[in-house]
Design an enzyme around this catalytic site. Structure first.
Site, PDB file in Angstrom:
ATOM      1  N   HIS A 152       0.800  -1.228   0.000  1.00 22.04           N
ATOM      2  CA  HIS A 152       0.000   0.000   0.000  1.00 22.04           C
ATOM      3  C   HIS A 152       0.834   1.280   0.000  1.00 22.04           C
ATOM      4  CE1 HIS A 152      -3.493  -2.475   0.930  1.00 22.04           C
ATOM      5  NE2 HIS A 152      -4.180  -1.452   0.486  1.00 22.04           N
ATOM      6  N   THR A 156      -7.675   0.714  -2.019  1.00 23.05           N
ATOM      7  CA  THR A 156      -6.953   0.013  -0.945  1.00 23.05           C
ATOM      8  C   THR A 156      -7.799  -1.179  -0.522  1.00 23.05           C
ATOM      9  OG1 THR A 156      -8.048   1.056   0.943  1.00 23.05           O
ATOM     10  CG2 THR A 156      -6.155   2.224  -0.004  1.00 23.05           C
ATOM     11  N   ASP A 157      -7.254  -2.073   0.236  1.00 25.23           N
ATOM     12  CA  ASP A 157      -8.073  -3.081   0.898  1.00 25.23           C
ATOM     13  C   ASP A 157      -8.556  -2.466   2.215  1.00 25.23           C
ATOM     14  OD1 ASP A 157      -9.423  -5.342   1.620  1.00 25.23           O
ATOM     15  OD2 ASP A 157      -7.788  -6.728   1.208  1.00 25.23           O
ATOM     16  N   ILE A 158      -9.336  -3.237   2.950  1.00 29.08           N
ATOM     17  CA  ILE A 158     -10.103  -2.655   4.063  1.00 29.08           C
ATOM     18  C   ILE A 158      -9.211  -2.106   5.197  1.00 29.08           C
ATOM     19  CG2 ILE A 158     -10.533  -4.784   5.381  1.00 29.08           C
ATOM     20  CD1 ILE A 158     -13.560  -3.819   5.334  1.00 29.08           C
ATOM     21  N   ASP A 160      -6.719  -0.382   5.281  1.00 32.99           N
ATOM     22  CA  ASP A 160      -5.313  -0.761   5.139  1.00 32.99           C
ATOM     23  C   ASP A 160      -4.311   0.367   5.286  1.00 32.99           C
ATOM     24  OD1 ASP A 160      -5.577  -3.386   5.174  1.00 32.99           O
ATOM     25  OD2 ASP A 160      -5.172  -3.745   3.062  1.00 32.99           O
TER      26      ASP A 160
END
Ligand code: BGC
Length: 745
Positions: A278, A300-302, A304
């Site tokens: 990230h 992004t992922d959760i 993150d």
């Protein structure tokens, strides 16, 4: 002369006037996006970059959809949020909920920008109570069927987009090389080509416009990149993948998805080669955008961004983490339950640490995506299309998908059952819906049977339906093994011709599935032992998200079926296969290891190692990639090459083989073409799959199957991703036969 000048000036004007038109064809939304962008305040722009979980705006803070209107209004008027995600409910509540929030967004905000709503429909419409639940990817990849995957994408879009859910966080394009990884079942197995082809088929299916109506859904290629081989097997543990391997194994599925036009990408939460992805400009700008040319939305992922502080320790606080992520290339933060991202982004721009031009870059992409999905013209769900959610036709597809995916790994004549055979059915998945549909079904970790439709069969109810109640006995699950239960089990087994035992692992998701030992739990293996002790033929059904090991019992089993998590048609499919109504055609899309600490993939390097040092070593796999049989013998003969030399990097030759169904039953056959390199400047994989197909073969018939070998098939990437074409010999392999050819530059 003046006339000539005039004409050329006119021509120039004409060319200039045509220019924007050409651009328009290239990006038809550019003008609309620019006009809107000019009207937006900084806060409104940052809001578009923010994605919030529905649980933040529902009355009880859960995923069930009752709107807390005040909280929602606050989210979109004060924080200007442009995107939401994740709920779970029935279709009519989904419909009302989305209709209501879009109405407020469109009618009550200053600029009326519609919301884009994301969901994890990773195996059918798994967050809609009436939705069709398809097999998980690890199961369906064993079908090796691209058309099936295309249809799966279409079905998912048809049950998702009309609800106003326009962004599906699927497919997972991480290659399932690490059998410990608790997200293994979300992958298409260990091969990059299979992952690329099935992933692309799913994307094409799910990003097509739904007929007659203008509903569209964006797919999301996730999780970029290097997520699936955490060094010690646990979810989000760091991965170390040499660049050459990154190019050869992990990049191709993403590259294929980009070529197919996938609109969005989600980023890997873990660390790769010492960099938190990230925060990595190297991965998100240089590799993803510049080298691979991806120009869609990067999500992004959760939660993150905060992981850069708490988990990776590469940023001292969230402010620094946010700057790093945006700098690295992210366009939208799946912030979920906090508006911190908005405040921090504003501070970063105010203090000159992030430029407004950089924000515009991301917002442009997000607004373009909303245009591409037709949200500006029609942001609302459509009640007239809800009937097809969970329709009979879709259920039939779920069953068909399971039927062509289940893999028959061993058969000592136990299957198919004879018409009169009686069966004792036992184990944790014998009479359970939850175990068949698995995780990410109504709930993240999977849901209890009551939440599933009444019409769905378990293996037991499918057996009684298809075989008749008097031929099936069920040994209930949940009883501990003691003298009484053992006696009862043995007694029941005396009255039957075979025992069918379901074993494996209960549903889990992400880190909840971390394990340190692939060995199957004793609560399952004790029943295997007991079943074997009865002396009756034992057929094992593996219901699991990754290969759990039962090696020491394998030799005493009469049949083994791999089901994975086969979805709502799984019970019917398994019984159709066991009764012989369906001829099994799945092949394993991954290596089933034999030993707990010796987990390899078929495309590992230097298998000759064993032969080189000593030749008495045990095989590393219990079942190989590509293993799987049907009820008819299939023979391969006459492998031929149209030429023995490939000349130059643009040449091709044709390999052909004759495949015959020697049995009395129609069969589907997965044809796997491998190639291996005799001598190369890099140590090469033992073999690599280069093409595959699934063909149908009527009983007794022979078909000629061809594979065009292009020069690019002999090439491989170096550590910069440059393709190397090296002179030398290669072997093509199909159905156990091989032929050699030469490549000359
Ligand atoms: C997962 C993603 C998923 C996201 C949203 C995360 O925990 O890693 O794959 O899309 O949650 O539900």
């Amino acid at each position: 002369m003046t006339r000539l000048l005039l004409i050329s000036s006119l021509l120039l004007i004409l060319i200039a006037a045509c220019q924007p038109e050409q651009d328009k064809v290239h990006d038809p939304y550019e003008k609309d996006v620019d006009t809107l962008l000019q009207k937006m305040t900084l806060e409104e722009k940052i809001g578009q970059m923010t994605q919030i979980c529905f649980s933040t705006i529902t009355l009880d803070g859960s995923k069930s959809l009752e709107l807390n209107v005040d909280q929602f209004r606050e989210a979109i008027t004060e924080h200007h949020v442009g995107s939401f995600l994740s709920g779970s409910d029935n279709k009519s509540r989904w419909y009302t909920f989305i209709r209501d929030i879009q109405k407020i967004a469109v009618e009550e905000t200053r600029l009326g920008i519609p919301l884009i709503i994301g969901i994890d429909h990773v195996h059918g419409a798994n967050y809609v109570d009436e939705g069709t639940i398809l097999p998980h990817n690890i199961t369906v990849s064993c079908s090796f069927d691209k058309d099936l995957m295309y249809q799966a994408g279409k079905l998912t879009a048809r049950e998702t987009a009309p609800l106003g859910l326009n962004w599906n966080f699927a497919p997972v394009l991480d290659v399932g090389v690490n059998q410990y990884w608790p997200r293994f079942y979300e992958t298409f197995g260990e091969d990059p080509l299979v992952t690329a082809e099935l992933g692309e088929a799913f994307i094409r299916g799910s990003e097509t416009t739904i007929k007659d109506k203008n509903y569209k859904m964006a797919a999301c290629a996730k999780h970029f990149i290097g997520y699936s081989d955490p060094r010690y097997g646990w979810d989000r543990a760091p991965a170390w993948i040499p660049r050459q391997q990154l190019w050869e194994f992990y990049v191709p599925p993403f590259k294929k998805a980009f070529d197919a036009g996938v609109k969005t990408v989600m980023v890997n939460s873990g660390a790769l080669n010492g960099q938190a992805v990230h925060a990595s400009k190297d991965f998100l700008t240089d590799l993803l955008q510049e080298q691979l040319g991806f120009d869609g939305v990067i999500l992004t992922d959760i939660k993150d961004i905060s992981k850069l502080v708490d988990m990776h320790h590469v940023a001292k606080d969230v402010k620094e983490a946010t700057r790093m992520s945006v700098d690295a290339g992210i366009d939208m933060s799946m912030a979920c339950n906090s508006f911190e991202f908005n405040q921090i982004m504003k501070e970063l721009v105010d203090s000159g640490l992030v430029s407004e031009a950089r924000i515009d870059q991301s917002v442009r992409k997000i607004l373009k995506l909303k245009h591409q999905l037709g949200l500006f013209e029609n942001p609302y769900p459509d009640s007239s299309m809800l009937d097809q959610i969970g329709s009979d036709e879709h259920y039939a597809m779920a069953r068909e998908a399971a039927e062509s995916s289940v893999v028959l790994l061993k058969n000592q004549g136990a299957l198919p059952f004879d018409d009169e055979d009686k069966v004792l059915l036992a184990g944790f998945a014998a009479d359970s819906k939850k175990m068949l549909t698995g995780p990410w079904t109504y709930e993240w970790m999977g849901a209890e049977d009551e939440r599933h439709p009444d019409s769905m069969n378990t293996i037991y109810t499918a057996m009684t339906d298809m075989m008749g109640e008097d031929r099936v006995q069920l040994f209930p699950w949940g009883e501990s093994i003691n003298e009484e239960t053992q006696d009862r089990f043995k007694k029941m087994s005396e009255e039957v011709d075979a025992i069918v035992l379901t074993v494996g692992e209960e549903p889990y998701s992400e880190f909840n599935g971390n394990i340190s030992d692939l060995t199957m739990d004793e609560k399952h293996t004790r029943w295997i032992e007991l079943a074997i002790e009865t002396g009756k033929p034992v057929v094992l059904i593996l219901v699991e998200g990754r290969p759990r090991l039962f090696t020491k019992y394998e030799k005493d089993l009469d049949g083994v079926l791999f089901a994975g998590y086969p979805g709502m048609g799984g019970g019917d499919a398994l019984v159709s296969i066991m009764t012989g109504e369906v001829n099994p055609s799945g092949k394993l899309s991954f290596t089933y290891p034999k030993h707990v600490h010796h987990t390899l993939n078929y495309h590992h390097y230097s298998s000759e190692y064993n032969v080189y040092w000593r030749n008495d070593q045990e095989p590393y796999s219990l079942y190989d990639f590509g293993d799987g049989m049907g009820y008819a013998d299939i023979s391969y003969t006459n492998l031929k090459l149209s030429d023995s030399v490939l000349r130059g990097s643009n040449d091709s030759l044709v390999a052909s083989v004759e495949i015959k169904n020697e049995g009395a039953m129609e069969a589907d056959e997965v044809v796997l073409w491998y190639m291996s390199d005799e001598v190369a400047s890099w140590v090469r994989p033992v073999k690599m799959l280069k093409a595959f197909d699934k063909i149908s073969l009527p009983a007794g018939l022979r078909k000629k199957v061809k594979f065009t070998i292009h020069s690019s098939d002999i090439a491989f990437p170096d550590k910069e991703g440059q393709l190397l074409f090296e002179e030398g010999y290669h072997t093509v392999q199909v159905g156990g036969m091989t032929k050699k050819f030469k490549y000359t530059p």
